[in-house]
Design a protein around this motif. Structure first.
Motif, PDB file in Angstrom:
ATOM      1  N   PRO A   3       0.823  -1.216   0.000  1.00 42.93           N
ATOM      2  CA  PRO A   3       0.000   0.000   0.000  1.00 42.93           C
ATOM      3  C   PRO A   3       0.851   1.257   0.000  1.00 42.93           C
ATOM      4  O   PRO A   3       2.023   1.252   0.371  1.00 42.93           O
ATOM      5  N   LEU A   4       0.225   2.357  -0.405  1.00 42.07           N
ATOM      6  CA  LEU A   4       0.947   3.625  -0.501  1.00 42.07           C
ATOM      7  C   LEU A   4       1.491   4.111   0.841  1.00 42.07           C
ATOM      8  O   LEU A   4       2.651   4.536   0.909  1.00 42.07           O
ATOM      9  N   PRO A   5       0.728   4.050   1.941  1.00 41.12           N
ATOM     10  CA  PRO A   5       1.316   4.493   3.222  1.00 41.12           C
ATOM     11  C   PRO A   5       2.555   3.700   3.624  1.00 41.12           C
ATOM     12  O   PRO A   5       3.538   4.253   4.118  1.00 41.12           O
ATOM     13  N   LEU A   6       2.501   2.370   3.368  1.00 38.47           N
ATOM     14  CA  LEU A   6       3.663   1.552   3.723  1.00 38.47           C
ATOM     15  C   LEU A   6       4.838   1.869   2.818  1.00 38.47           C
ATOM     16  O   LEU A   6       6.008   1.905   3.256  1.00 38.47           O
ATOM     17  N   ALA A   7       4.558   2.136   1.545  1.00 36.03           N
ATOM     18  CA  ALA A   7       5.636   2.492   0.628  1.00 36.03           C
ATOM     19  C   ALA A   7       6.274   3.819   1.032  1.00 36.03           C
ATOM     20  O   ALA A   7       7.501   3.988   0.926  1.00 36.03           O
TER      21      ALA A   7
END
Length: 210
Positions: free
Chosen positions: A198-202
């Protein structure tokens, strides 16, 4: 007396004479074929009624194939009786086939009359025009969404779990490989696509790689 009245009367008299002669010929033929008494008089009535019914069906319009067929049948019966009684047939020794035809005529006439009467075209009802609605149906008002409590700035920020060291190490290898191939540091979108996270984790991983 006008000419039109004389002409109409003359046609009417001629029609009555022709009908009476044809009626008599049919009676004589039926009597010679073994139909005595009242039955001999009923045959010309049956033939003439079928002829009239077929003619009326032809004049009424609609499907005319059946009307033409039964008109020809009745006309053949009438014309055949006129010819047969003109001396070409010995009425004292009527052949068997003619007796069979005369005896079977009632069934034929009944069938023809029934088909002509019950097969006549029925009047079609006029189509009823559709009424134009004066008031358009209003679209139903969507139900109001439930009011959610306003989020505080702290609650609005996504909570990101700690990034596992193994995932950081793998991401570093991916970033190094990208730099070696392109000569530029890897961006967050590319890192997210390469890792499939996901974008937050990236974004958290990119922050640790910086």
């Amino acid at each position: 007396m006008t000419r039109s009245t004389v002409r109409v009367d003359a046609v009417l008299v001629q029609a009555v004479i022709a009908g009476a002669l044809s009626f008599a010929h049919l009676h004589d033929l039926a009597a010679a074929a073994g139909q005595d008494g009242w039955k001999a008089w009923a045959y010309p009535v049956s033939v003439d009624l079928l002829l009239v019914a077929a003619w009326r069906r032809l004049r009424s319009g609609g499907t005319k194939a059946a009307a033409r067929c039964w008109f020809v049948v009745a006309l053949t019966a009438s014309l055949g009786a006129n010819i047969a009684t003109a001396g070409l047939l010995d009425l004292g020794a009527v052949p068997a086939w003619l007796r069979i035809l005369v005896a079977g005529w009632p069934a034929v006439a009944f069938l023809g009359g029934t088909l002509l009467v019950h097969g006549s075209p029925q009047p079609q009802a006029a189509p009823v025009p559709e009424e134009n609605p004066t008031v358009q149906d209003k679209a139903p008002t969507p139900a109001a969404a439930p009011q959610l409590p306003a989020a505080t700035p702290e609650s609005a920020l996504p909570r990101i779990a700690p990034v596992p060291p193994a995932l950081v190490a793998h991401a570093r290898k991916v970033a190094d490989d990208h730099r070696a191939r392109t000569g530029t540091p890897i961006d967050t979108s590319t890192l997210r696509a390469r890792l499939g996270v996901p974008l937050p984790l990236a974004e958290a991983i990119a922050a640790q790689l910086a």
